[in-house]
Enzyme design. Structure first.
Site, PDB file in Angstrom:
ATOM      1  N   SER A 131     -48.989  39.445 -13.135  1.00 11.77           N
ATOM      2  CA  SER A 131     -47.738  39.093 -14.128  1.00 11.77           C
ATOM      3  C   SER A 131     -46.305  38.377 -13.030  1.00 11.77           C
ATOM      4  CB  SER A 131     -47.153  40.805 -14.459  1.00 11.77           C
ATOM      5  OG  SER A 131     -46.067  40.921 -14.829  1.00 11.77           O
ATOM      6  N   TYR A 144     -45.008  49.152 -11.992  1.00 11.15           N
ATOM      7  CA  TYR A 144     -46.019  48.077 -12.308  1.00 11.15           C
ATOM      8  C   TYR A 144     -45.988  46.764 -12.031  1.00 11.15           C
ATOM      9  CZ  TYR A 144     -47.296  44.169 -15.839  1.00 11.15           C
ATOM     10  OH  TYR A 144     -48.568  43.457 -16.979  1.00 11.15           O
TER      11      TYR A 144
END
Length: 269
Positions: A131, A144
């Site tokens: 990501s 995350y």
């Protein structure tokens, strides 16, 4: 040319499903995975295997089943992942551990499971879907970001350790894409009386709005296809809007405090 065999974790929906369908259209034999096959009785896009990236026995069983059918595995795409949001102080640690188990340890379990077969073949490709959030510590998304950043760095080392085996490993970091990730994300509750209630609540709405207005995940599929056809794949790839990708460039160009201020302004904190 022999048909290439692809395994995509988390292939039943979202980015994984989009990548699987696109690669199938390009002549690849695609297998996706899901934690519970019973939830997808009518799935016809490509073959699905039952596999939980947190369960080593489950992984070994699925890999054995695939190899028994096909005799080889050319591509592993580590796509399965979960989201998590919340103030670090108020996020239950068991939820932090669960997220690392899926987003970081899960891909490592998968890589360990397929490397012997790829080494035996003398070739193979592994793409870790990370990501753009993994390049920076984002407020209320720290965990995350940490899981994806850890996978990015681990891939750098893995490439060097496996360079003599004909195996190419790359990271692909997407930005915001329109998927169902928000529905499965763990949200630390916005608690009355919490010192984080207002800034976290506002940031959570902003995060969800970005996902809802995200780009078509076919862009990720197109990039995966490009990576698979590159003679010498790079370590890091990014796919997303110009500003999302440029945010990584700015992190390296700007002083830390200046970059921090940009993030604070973006999230209105």
């Amino acid at each position: 040319m022999e048909q290439k065999i692809v395994l995509i974790t988390g292939g039943s929906s979202g980015i994984g499903k989009s990548v699987g369908n696109y690669l199938k259209s390009k002549g690849y034999k695609v297998y996706g995975t899901t934690r519970n096959l019973a939830n997808y009785p009518d799935f016809k896009d490509f073959d699905l295997l039952e596999l939980d990236v947190r369960d080593i026995d489950s992984i070994q069983k699925a890999i054995s089943e695939l190899l028994e059918k096909e005799g080889r595995l050319d591509v592993l795409i580590n796509n399965a992942g979960v989201g998590i949001t919340g103030p670090i102080e108020e996020t239950p640690h068991e939820e932090i551990l669960k997220t690392f188990e899926t987003n970081f340890h899960g891909p490592l379990h998968m890589i360990k499971a397929v490397l012997p077969q790829m080494r035996k073949q003398g070739n193979g490709r592994i793409i870790n879907i990370t990501s753009i959030a993994g390049y920076m510590g984002l407020p209320y998304r720290a965990i995350y970001s940490a899981t994806k950043g850890a996978l990015e760095l681990t891939t750098e080392a893995l490439r060097m350790e496996t360079k003599d085996f004909g195996i190419h490993i790359s990271n692909l970091a997407p930005g915001d894409f329109a998927t169902n990730i928000a529905s499965g994300r763990y949200h630390a509750p916005v608690m009355e009386g919490s010192p984080y209630r207002i800034p976290y609540g506002n940031t959570l709405k902003l995060i969800n709005d970005h996902v809802d207005s995200g780009s078509d995940p076919i862009q990720v599929a197109l990039m995966v296809y490009c990576i698979l056809n590159a003679k010498k794949p790079k370590v890091h790839y990014k796919v997303g809007s110009f500003m999302q990708k440029f945010s990584i460039v700015l992190k390296y160009l700007l002083p830390d405090k200046a970059y921090e201020k940009l993030l604070l302004n973006h999230y209105k904190l």
